[in-house]
Design an enzyme around this catalytic site. Sequence first.
Site, mmCIF file in Angstrom:
data_model
loop_
_atom_site.group_PDB
_atom_site.id
_atom_site.type_symbol
_atom_site.label_atom_id
_atom_site.label_comp_id
_atom_site.label_asym_id
_atom_site.label_seq_id
_atom_site.Cartn_x
_atom_site.Cartn_y
_atom_site.Cartn_z
ATOM 1 N N ARG A 108 68.847 57.783 -15.563
ATOM 2 C CA ARG A 108 69.638 58.967 -15.900
ATOM 3 C C ARG A 108 68.817 59.880 -16.801
ATOM 4 O O ARG A 108 69.020 59.941 -18.016
ATOM 5 C CB ARG A 108 70.935 58.552 -16.588
ATOM 6 N N ARG A 148 60.689 59.086 -26.003
ATOM 7 C CA ARG A 148 60.500 60.286 -26.822
ATOM 8 C C ARG A 148 60.370 59.943 -28.307
ATOM 9 O O ARG A 148 59.634 60.606 -29.041
ATOM 10 C CB ARG A 148 61.646 61.265 -26.573
ATOM 11 N N ASP A 172 67.363 62.914 -18.892
ATOM 12 C CA ASP A 172 68.063 63.928 -19.679
ATOM 13 C C ASP A 172 67.742 65.333 -19.202
ATOM 14 O O ASP A 172 66.830 65.545 -18.388
ATOM 15 C CB ASP A 172 67.677 63.810 -21.158
#
Length: 247
Positions: A52, A200, A54
């Site tokens: 999924r 990240r 972002d």
Amino acid sequence: MKNIKLTVAYDGTNYHGFQEQRGTGLPTIQEILESTLSKIAKAPIQVIGAGRTDAGVHAWGQVINFRSHCWPVPTSKIHLAMNALLPDDIKVLQAEEVPLDFHARFSATAKTYRYSIYNHRVMSPLHRLYCYHEPRLLDVRAMQEGAAYLVGTHDFKSFQAQGTPVKDTVRTIYRADIFSEPPLIHLYLRGNGFLYNMVRIITGTLLDIGMGKIPPSEMAHIIAARDRTRAGTTVPPQGLCLMEVEY
């Protein structure tokens, strides 16, 4: 009943992530794919995604699957049929029929993500949508040393976005490599799974190492702390790309 697996590439710039967001009116990759497949099948089609991603995150090797009783197109022609209808920033690279129990997310054994950094005092207009800009000089060797501590099975809670409802934060990283192709620096992470914003946050921590804010050995202490406040910032999404999903 057929179960079809598709490998999909997309530029995530204009989308609010992969997963559909019902009732928001915000465009997502999943909604575009389902709409296109439904047009071809002349019946509602729902897809399952391996990851999924972002808003703003890209993919070269996203994998989806869908099941249909009335699928009208030969598997070898699916990419042609879909790509004729899809926008230029989403394309199907490959299609294959798989067993009915195949699940794009739960059948996956490993994923590889790449995060790209543009390390130059002036950001290239041609890279601004696909890289994070860091104008300060980075010590790539130190970043490589810090990344080596990530390899193995660890509790990666320090690299999980706060407030994420996941009970088990243990993951295995098989590969953590950093390549320098000035002015580009690429981080590749291959693992059996990733927490929300994990790549990240790891990148933000490695940037701290590269700028000399913390020593490479601090990465081991950050992992052991299981404390989000010990890790670096969450870098922006545009440098992240889902490269491959393995089964």
